[in-house]
Design a protein around this motif. Structure first.
Motif, PDB file in Angstrom:
ATOM      1  N   PHE A 175      41.670  42.615  40.331  1.00 31.28           N
ATOM      2  CA  PHE A 175      41.284  42.030  39.036  1.00 31.28           C
ATOM      3  C   PHE A 175      41.749  42.917  37.889  1.00 31.28           C
ATOM      4  O   PHE A 175      42.226  42.425  36.863  1.00 31.28           O
ATOM      5  CB  PHE A 175      39.767  41.856  38.988  1.00 31.28           C
ATOM      6  N   LYS A 176      41.619  44.235  38.052  1.00 31.73           N
ATOM      7  CA  LYS A 176      42.062  45.162  37.008  1.00 31.73           C
ATOM      8  C   LYS A 176      43.550  45.014  36.727  1.00 31.73           C
ATOM      9  O   LYS A 176      44.008  45.234  35.609  1.00 31.73           O
ATOM     10  CB  LYS A 176      41.770  46.600  37.426  1.00 31.73           C
ATOM     11  N   GLU A 177      44.300  44.629  37.768  1.00 35.13           N
ATOM     12  CA  GLU A 177      45.742  44.437  37.610  1.00 35.13           C
ATOM     13  C   GLU A 177      46.091  43.020  37.168  1.00 35.13           C
ATOM     14  O   GLU A 177      47.260  42.649  37.150  1.00 35.13           O
ATOM     15  CB  GLU A 177      46.434  44.747  38.948  1.00 35.13           C
ATOM     16  N   GLU A 178      45.057  42.224  36.825  1.00 34.10           N
ATOM     17  CA  GLU A 178      45.245  40.833  36.393  1.00 34.10           C
ATOM     18  C   GLU A 178      45.825  39.949  37.493  1.00 34.10           C
ATOM     19  O   GLU A 178      46.429  38.911  37.209  1.00 34.10           O
ATOM     20  CB  GLU A 178      46.127  40.750  35.141  1.00 34.10           C
ATOM     21  N   LYS A 179      45.676  40.354  38.753  1.00 35.05           N
ATOM     22  CA  LYS A 179      46.103  39.529  39.878  1.00 35.05           C
ATOM     23  C   LYS A 179      44.910  38.683  40.318  1.00 35.05           C
ATOM     24  O   LYS A 179      44.261  38.963  41.335  1.00 35.05           O
ATOM     25  CB  LYS A 179      46.620  40.406  41.021  1.00 35.05           C
ATOM     26  N   LEU A 180      44.632  37.650  39.538  1.00 34.60           N
ATOM     27  CA  LEU A 180      43.381  36.916  39.692  1.00 34.60           C
ATOM     28  C   LEU A 180      43.323  36.124  41.004  1.00 34.60           C
ATOM     29  O   LEU A 180      42.289  36.095  41.668  1.00 34.60           O
ATOM     30  CB  LEU A 180      43.191  35.983  38.498  1.00 34.60           C
ATOM     31  N   GLU A 181      44.410  35.468  41.357  1.00 36.12           N
ATOM     32  CA  GLU A 181      44.416  34.676  42.591  1.00 36.12           C
ATOM     33  C   GLU A 181      44.203  35.578  43.797  1.00 36.12           C
ATOM     34  O   GLU A 181      43.439  35.240  44.716  1.00 36.12           O
ATOM     35  CB  GLU A 181      45.740  33.909  42.722  1.00 36.12           C
ATOM     36  N   GLU A 182      44.873  36.726  43.798  1.00 32.93           N
ATOM     37  CA  GLU A 182      44.727  37.646  44.924  1.00 32.93           C
ATOM     38  C   GLU A 182      43.322  38.248  44.944  1.00 32.93           C
ATOM     39  O   GLU A 182      42.742  38.467  46.018  1.00 32.93           O
ATOM     40  CB  GLU A 182      45.788  38.739  44.835  1.00 32.93           C
TER      41      GLU A 182
END
Length: 376
Positions: A203-210
């Motif tokens: 989430f911190k990396e903005e990889k929301l789907e993952e």
């Protein structure tokens, strides 16, 4: 902040973040990293039958082929990996759908190499997939339900080739292939917590789907059957992982503008804890965007009652009030335009020739009367 402490404090003030929280948009939008049950990936859109896929078929086995619907990421599971997946299954000859974990809201747990005999073809397909990948598998009857089929529920005819639409949520690499049912309570909660922490990092990396895939896997360890058996401190420990995962899922879904799903995740938490301020706030935001103003106001008012000092809640209530004021003004102008302004009464135009003639006639009459009296 300890797990139990975080779970207790999340109800006191959603405007204050702790050292183990990820702040996104103010106090009520943090991702909880310390502290699952309904789990579902994004629902397939077409429920009429197997999806139509144009991608090239990959031969995995002489009885198993795969067509990718959506690309995944990362590595592929190895033997004895514990995989979590959603799937729908059809008997190819009849197009009869006999299984749908999306609809049942329960993912399948499958240990590669230890799967049931009728799922061998499915396991071969899953073994070739990456996390997040969705694919259409064609499995010959020899690696499905066999020559006899299955006449118990679900109903599969004899020698039936099977079509699977599969989405691999994620997997755990465990050398011994230990399934959830073989784990102790502490092991299951620990595995779920590790997945939650992985989700927070994504989430911190903005990889929301993952990130959501990690939260879904964490929640899968906390299934309804498991939670039903827990009580006392073990139930509290499980909820300290489970509820934050649902809240974190809701935060991701709000960012992805999937508001109905965000509402569902918050509602799961509120079913366990009706006074959870974060769940009330995030559900209120989703409802507000969907135009469910009365329901959103109800959530925000209850949240403000529990956390009266939280500025984010007050701001959302103010936005609702301003929106309703603007709607009322617009409606007022619309009704005014429909009925039009009230007509003003205008004085009739006067004909000056007639006025002069009337004046002369009156003057002549007065002079005539005066002359007549004088003659008398």
């Amino acid at each position: 902040m300890a797990e139990v402490e975080e779970q207790q404090q999340q109800n006191s003030s959603v405007d204050q973040g702790g050292a183990n929280e990820i702040i996104t948009e103010g106090g009520t939008d943090e991702i909880i990293t310390e502290g699952a049950s309904v789990v579902r990936g994004e629902l397939p859109q077409d429920d009429a039958g197997p999806p139509k896929v144009d991608s090239q078929a990959e031969v995995l086995h002489e009885k198993v082929t795969k067509q990718i619907i959506k690309e995944g990421h990362g590595q592929k599971p190895s033997k004895y990996a514990t995989c979590f997946l959603h799937y729908r299954a059809w008997a190819e000859s009849t197009q009869h759908k006999f299984e749908d974990t999306w609809r049942e809201q329960q993912p399948l747990e499958l240990v590669i190499g230890k799967e049931k005999k009728e799922m061998t073809g499915l396991a071969i397909g899953v073994n070739s997939m990456k996390s997040g990948e969705r694919a259409l598998l064609h499995v010959g009857w020899e690696l499905a339900y066999g020559k006899e089929g299955s006449f118990s529920f679900p109903n599969v005819p004899p020698s039936a080739d099977v079509l699977y639409e599969v989405e691999l949520i994620g997997f755990d690499e465990t050398g011994e292939g230990k399934a959830r049912g073989d784990m102790t309570v502490e092991e299951r909660i620990g595995a779920a917590d590790r997945r939650k922490m992985d989700g927070n990092a994504l989430f911190k990396e903005e990889k929301l789907e993952e990130a959501m895939q990690q939260y879904e896997m964490a929640i899968a360890y906390m299934g309804d059957d498991f939670m039903f058996q827990l009580f006392g401190k073990f139930r509290d420990m499980a909820l300290a992982v489970k509820n934050p995962c649902h809240l974190n899922m809701a935060a991701c879904l709000l960012k992805l503008q999937r508001y109905d799903e965000a509402i569902a995740q918050c509602s799961v938490v509120l079913a366990e804890d009706e006074n959870n301020v974060k769940a009330l706030f995030r559900r209120g935001k989703a409802r507000s965007v969907l135009g469910q103003t009365d329901a959103a106001r109800e959530d925000f008012l209850k949240a403000r009652k529990l956390a009266p000092q939280d500025k984010a809640i007050t701001r959302e209530l103010h936005l609702i009030a301003e929106h309703e004021k603007a709607v009322y003004k617009k409606q007022k102008e619309l009704y005014k335009g429909l009925f039009g302004p009230r007509p003003e009464l205008k004085p009739k135009s006067r004909n000056w020739l007639i006025i002069i003639w009337q004046w002369l006639s009156s003057l002549y009459y007065m002079l005539f009367r005066r002359k007549t009296r004088k003659d008398d």
